[in-house]
Design a protein around this motif. Structure first.
Motif: not given
Length: 215
Positions: A100-103, A118-119, A194-195
């Protein structure tokens, strides 16, 4: 997101906002959080007869909106569950960060390390919460489900998706845009799920401009 959207009540729902001006005189800027982007869509549909919802912002929409999860998402969830079952919280956190952060298309090095940390901290805390008990707090959905009633949504709607997000999320954004008449679809390149965290200033401008334009 910083700043105040006066005269509006906003529910921040897993990167989704529902603007409810009728309630704003009591709570001018209130925020709550859920984990499923279908929640604001269901709220909009439930309140449609009262024309309560003025605007809807769906960001990286997923959850029940996806219908049957794609095979790649199910594989991610199985990897997460396997790590948690093995007591490997850090492994489960990393599965989430990669997904979800890197994709799926970006290397770890392409993502800001501070954002990743942070995530990771938020996800670690989430994994340490008690598990949801469906018997204690049963889940209910609309019937017919919201995914089959998207054409009933009749309010200003903004859909924002990162092009580096999971393909199922990108597809969901296009599907929502096609089903919700008059909606505006925005796609940001080189951003994953995480736009709002990757581009907070741009996100704030986009949302504030959109909500302020609502009649």
């Amino acid at each position: 997101m910083t700043g105040s959207l006066d005269r509006r009540l906003l529910f921040c729902v897993s990167f989704a906002l529902v603007s409810v001006p009728a309630l704003a005189t009591t709570v001018p800027d209130s925020r709550g959080a859920w984990t499923n982007a279908v929640v604001p869509i269901e709220l909009t549909l439930r309140w449609a007869a009262y024309r309560t919802v003025a605007s809807l912002v769906l960001v990286s929409p997923g959850g029940a909106v996806l219908g049957t999860p794609a095979d790649d998402l199910q594989a991610l969830w199985r990897a997460e569950v396997a790590a948690l079952d093995a007591g490997d919280i850090e492994g489960a956190v990393e599965v989430n960060l990669r997904a979800w952060v890197d994709g799926p298309s970006r290397p770890v090095e392409a993502v800001d390390a501070a954002l990743r940390a942070f995530v990771a901290s938020m996800q670690r805390d989430a994994f340490e919460l008690p598990e949801w008990d469906p018997d204690d707090t049963p889940e209910t959905e609309l019937s017919p489900p919201a995914s089959a009633r998207l054409a009933e949504i009749d309010c200003w709607t903004l859909i924002l998706v990162g092009e580096a997000d999971q393909p199922a999320i990108v597809d969901a954004g296009h599907h929502l845009a096609a089903q919700i008449r008059g909606s505006r679809h925005v796609s940001w390149p080189d951003v994953a799920h995480m736009v709002s965290l990757e581009r907070p200033a741009e996100f704030q401008r986009l949302v504030l401009d959109f909500v302020d334009a609502v009649p």
